[in-house]
Design a protein around this motif. Structure first.
Motif, PDB file in Angstrom:
ATOM      1  N   PRO A  67       0.803  -1.236   0.000  1.00  0.00           N
ATOM      2  CA  PRO A  67       0.000   0.000   0.000  1.00  0.00           C
ATOM      3  C   PRO A  67       0.830   1.279   0.000  1.00  0.00           C
ATOM      4  CG  PRO A  67      -0.971  -1.599   1.495  1.00  0.00           C
ATOM      5  CD  PRO A  67       0.355  -2.168   1.065  1.00  0.00           C
ATOM      6  N   THR A  68       2.069   1.217   0.484  1.00  0.00           N
ATOM      7  CA  THR A  68       2.903   2.424   0.515  1.00  0.00           C
ATOM      8  C   THR A  68       3.266   2.910  -0.887  1.00  0.00           C
ATOM      9  OG1 THR A  68       4.990   1.173   0.625  1.00  0.00           O
ATOM     10  CG2 THR A  68       3.912   1.703   2.715  1.00  0.00           C
ATOM     11  N   LEU A  69       3.104   2.054  -1.890  1.00  0.00           N
ATOM     12  CA  LEU A  69       3.483   2.419  -3.255  1.00  0.00           C
ATOM     13  C   LEU A  69       2.494   3.375  -3.903  1.00  0.00           C
ATOM     14  CD1 LEU A  69       4.639  -1.066  -4.602  1.00  0.00           C
ATOM     15  CD2 LEU A  69       6.093   0.827  -3.836  1.00  0.00           C
ATOM     16  N   GLY A  70       1.297   3.503  -3.333  1.00  0.00           N
ATOM     17  CA  GLY A  70       0.284   4.353  -3.952  1.00  0.00           C
ATOM     18  C   GLY A  70      -0.315   3.675  -5.170  1.00  0.00           C
ATOM     19  N   GLU A  71      -0.676   4.472  -6.173  1.00  0.00           N
ATOM     20  CA  GLU A  71      -1.312   3.908  -7.370  1.00  0.00           C
ATOM     21  C   GLU A  71      -0.294   3.119  -8.194  1.00  0.00           C
ATOM     22  OE1 GLU A  71      -3.013   5.441 -11.584  1.00  0.00           O
ATOM     23  OE2 GLU A  71      -3.798   6.488  -9.821  1.00  0.00           O
ATOM     24  N   VAL A  72      -0.660   1.908  -8.567  1.00  0.00           N
ATOM     25  CA  VAL A  72       0.218   1.023  -9.325  1.00  0.00           C
ATOM     26  C   VAL A  72      -0.613   0.317 -10.406  1.00  0.00           C
ATOM     27  CG1 VAL A  72       1.856   0.607  -7.445  1.00  0.00           C
ATOM     28  CG2 VAL A  72      -0.195  -0.827  -7.638  1.00  0.00           C
ATOM     29  N   MET A  73       0.087  -0.448 -11.259  1.00  0.00           N
ATOM     30  CA  MET A  73      -0.583  -1.352 -12.185  1.00  0.00           C
ATOM     31  C   MET A  73      -0.202  -2.761 -11.771  1.00  0.00           C
ATOM     32  SD  MET A  73      -0.354  -3.611 -14.902  1.00  0.00           S
ATOM     33  CE  MET A  73       0.977  -3.288 -16.060  1.00  0.00           C
ATOM     34  N   HIS A  86      -5.252  -1.114 -12.777  1.00  0.00           N
ATOM     35  CA  HIS A  86      -4.670   0.044 -12.097  1.00  0.00           C
ATOM     36  C   HIS A  86      -5.443   0.331 -10.821  1.00  0.00           C
ATOM     37  CE1 HIS A  86      -1.906   1.787 -15.230  1.00  0.00           C
ATOM     38  NE2 HIS A  86      -2.577   0.893 -15.948  1.00  0.00           N
ATOM     39  N   GLY A  87      -4.712   0.708  -9.769  1.00  0.00           N
ATOM     40  CA  GLY A  87      -5.364   1.082  -8.525  1.00  0.00           C
ATOM     41  C   GLY A  87      -4.381   1.067  -7.376  1.00  0.00           C
ATOM     42  N   GLU A  88      -4.911   1.203  -6.163  1.00  0.00           N
ATOM     43  CA  GLU A  88      -4.096   1.185  -4.949  1.00  0.00           C
ATOM     44  C   GLU A  88      -4.457  -0.019  -4.096  1.00  0.00           C
ATOM     45  OE1 GLU A  88      -3.944   4.800  -2.702  1.00  0.00           O
ATOM     46  OE2 GLU A  88      -4.242   6.067  -4.478  1.00  0.00           O
ATOM     47  N   TYR A  89      -3.457  -0.554  -3.397  1.00  0.00           N
ATOM     48  CA  TYR A  89      -3.724  -1.585  -2.392  1.00  0.00           C
ATOM     49  C   TYR A  89      -4.336  -0.890  -1.184  1.00  0.00           C
ATOM     50  CZ  TYR A  89      -0.745  -4.782  -5.042  1.00  0.00           C
ATOM     51  OH  TYR A  89      -0.214  -5.581  -6.021  1.00  0.00           O
ATOM     52  N   ALA A 138       5.900 -16.582 -12.941  1.00  0.00           N
ATOM     53  CA  ALA A 138       5.419 -15.352 -12.306  1.00  0.00           C
ATOM     54  C   ALA A 138       3.988 -15.525 -11.802  1.00  0.00           C
ATOM     55  CB  ALA A 138       5.486 -14.194 -13.292  1.00  0.00           C
ATOM     56  N   ILE A 139       3.779 -15.179 -10.537  1.00  0.00           N
ATOM     57  CA  ILE A 139       2.447 -15.183  -9.937  1.00  0.00           C
ATOM     58  C   ILE A 139       1.795 -13.815 -10.056  1.00  0.00           C
ATOM     59  CG2 ILE A 139       1.194 -15.315  -7.742  1.00  0.00           C
ATOM     60  CD1 ILE A 139       3.150 -17.452  -6.836  1.00  0.00           C
ATOM     61  N   HIS A 140       2.555 -12.769  -9.697  1.00  0.00           N
ATOM     62  CA  HIS A 140       1.975 -11.428  -9.569  1.00  0.00           C
ATOM     63  C   HIS A 140       3.095 -10.410  -9.737  1.00  0.00           C
ATOM     64  CE1 HIS A 140      -1.022  -8.534  -8.247  1.00  0.00           C
ATOM     65  NE2 HIS A 140      -0.295  -8.159  -7.207  1.00  0.00           N
ATOM     66  N   LYS A 141       2.826  -9.360 -10.526  1.00  0.00           N
ATOM     67  CA  LYS A 141       3.786  -8.279 -10.709  1.00  0.00           C
ATOM     68  C   LYS A 141       3.107  -6.948 -10.406  1.00  0.00           C
ATOM     69  CE  LYS A 141       6.435 -10.737 -14.257  1.00  0.00           C
ATOM     70  NZ  LYS A 141       7.001 -10.685 -15.633  1.00  0.00           N
ATOM     71  N   VAL A 142       3.843  -6.080  -9.730  1.00  0.00           N
ATOM     72  CA  VAL A 142       3.324  -4.784  -9.311  1.00  0.00           C
ATOM     73  C   VAL A 142       4.191  -3.710  -9.962  1.00  0.00           C
ATOM     74  CG1 VAL A 142       2.728  -3.333  -7.353  1.00  0.00           C
ATOM     75  CG2 VAL A 142       2.724  -5.836  -7.098  1.00  0.00           C
ATOM     76  N   ASN A 149       4.770   6.001  -5.615  1.00  0.00           N
ATOM     77  CA  ASN A 149       5.742   6.532  -4.664  1.00  0.00           C
ATOM     78  C   ASN A 149       7.070   5.794  -4.841  1.00  0.00           C
ATOM     79  OD1 ASN A 149       7.276   7.213  -2.401  1.00  0.00           O
ATOM     80  ND2 ASN A 149       5.490   7.328  -1.057  1.00  0.00           N
ATOM     81  N   ILE A 150       8.009   6.411  -5.546  1.00  0.00           N
ATOM     82  CA  ILE A 150       9.300   5.767  -5.826  1.00  0.00           C
ATOM     83  C   ILE A 150      10.093   5.576  -4.537  1.00  0.00           C
ATOM     84  CG2 ILE A 150      11.514   6.018  -7.015  1.00  0.00           C
ATOM     85  CD1 ILE A 150      10.038   7.467  -9.248  1.00  0.00           C
TER      86      ILE A 150
END
Length: 348
Positions: A67-73, A86-89, A138-142, A149-150
């Motif tokens: 969740p700290t990453l913010g919006e991701v794909m 696309h979205g946030e955890y 690969a199971i899951h990529k974020v 948030n880099i």
């Protein structure tokens, strides 16, 4: 494997990888791994085309930091279908063997016993967190986006960085020998008709020791009916034309990723049939489709129907429902759409 052996193995794989790139530069990572007869996890570990940091700790510990990453794909896939959202955890439950993510955009079910190796990965300007199973698949990529948030990504890399690089321990999964026919088809049908929740379907399969596709073939046309091979395209075109809200499930051994909402832009590219919406992309290899089924299950909220798509080996490729929540009946428009695909009536 000691450090020297790791270095030598990585150098050998890097050389083979570069040679492949020179002849076929447009291959995806999954395809490159197959051509080189290695797993994708090994390509990442060997730093083939990427700068990767192997991560220590458990998948659950890492997942709770996402969740700290913010919006991701987020991307989850199997051999035949790719699901990108696309979205946030937001609401993350990753304490035990089975995890859950719920939010307005991201909806995931994680089966952490299958998650075996993890990396933060930098490929040019692209940053990602990648998770692999015991076979190196690969199971899951974020993937970070321009809104991510880099600094949080760098913090995850630093917090979980393994003390030294180790080669992923890769082992093939045993062949699934679940029978494709139930011992007692009548008893299976009786159990099916007694369902009160769609989540009872998998326990029913285990009870009767039958594969998912085998159960569909044995249940009877009113409960599971084979439909046209292009039923997915027909359904998606109708849903897009009427703005009908659907749910799209794509899974592998370690995760199920779900989209809920309407779909809009549909496009075929060669064998791939695509949904190309701003927050949701789906890429379905229609050449891999061996059969499509309309599946009809009783629940305490009424009958629930789904469209299920299978590969030649009997594996589930993708599954569609009408948007619904527990306690709410199925959308009548969705039911009517799936009934229109069928040649004989469904149970009701």
């Amino acid at each position: 494997m000691n450090a020297i052996t790791f270095t030598e193995r990585a150098a050998t794989l890097q050389a083979a990888y570069q040679a492949l790139l020179e002849t076929e530069p447009k291959l995806r990572a999954r395809e490159r791994a197959k051509r080189l007869d290695v797993s994708e996890a090994e390509l990442v570990a060997a730093q083939c085309g990427v700068t990767a940091t192997p991560l220590a700790g458990t998948a659950q510990e890492i997942f709770r930091e996402l969740p700290t990453l913010g919006e991701v794909m987020v991307l989850s896939r199997n051999d035949w279908c790719v699901h990108e959202r696309h979205g946030e955890y937001e609401q993350v439950d990753a304490e035990k063997g089975i995890g859950l993510v719920l939010g307005k955009d991201l909806d995931l079910r994680m089966f952490f016993s299958m998650w075996k190796s993890y990396f933060t990965v930098v490929e040019g300007e692209r940053r990602s967190v990648q998770f692999f199973d015991g076979a190196g698949v690969a199971i899951h990529k974020v993937y970070l986006t321009e809104h991510s948030n880099i600094a949080a990504f760098d913090a995850i890399s630093a917090k979980f960085a393994a003390p030294e690089a180790t080669w992923p321990h890769i082992s093939a999964y045993p062949i699934d020998e679940t029978p494709n026919q139930p011992e007692d088809a009548a008893a299976l049908r009786e159990s099916w008709l007694a369902l009160t929740d769609t989540h009872g379907f998998f326990p029913m399969l285990r009870k009767h020791k039958v594969s998912r596709l085998g159960a569909l073939q044995a249940a009877g046309n009113d409960l599971a009916q084979a439909v046209a091979i292009d039923a997915t395209e027909t359904m998606l075109q109708a849903a897009a034309a009427s703005s009908l809200a659907i749910m799209c499930f794509v899974g592998n051994r370690g995760i199920v990723q779900i989209h809920s909402g309407s779909v809009q832009k549909l496009l075929r590219t060669g064998p791939w049939y695509n949904i190309l919406d701003p927050k949701f992309n789906l890429h379905l290899n229609t050449e891999a489709i061996a059969s499509c089924w309309v599946v009809n299950k009783p629940t305490s909220d009424g009958w629930v129907t789904s469209l299920e798509v299978y590969a030649a080996d009997g594996e589930l490729i993708v599954q569609f429902f009408g948007v619904r929540k527990p306690g709410v009946p199925e959308l009548p428009e969705w039911r009517a759409l799936l009934e229109s695909l069928c040649s004989t009536p469904l149970a009701k």
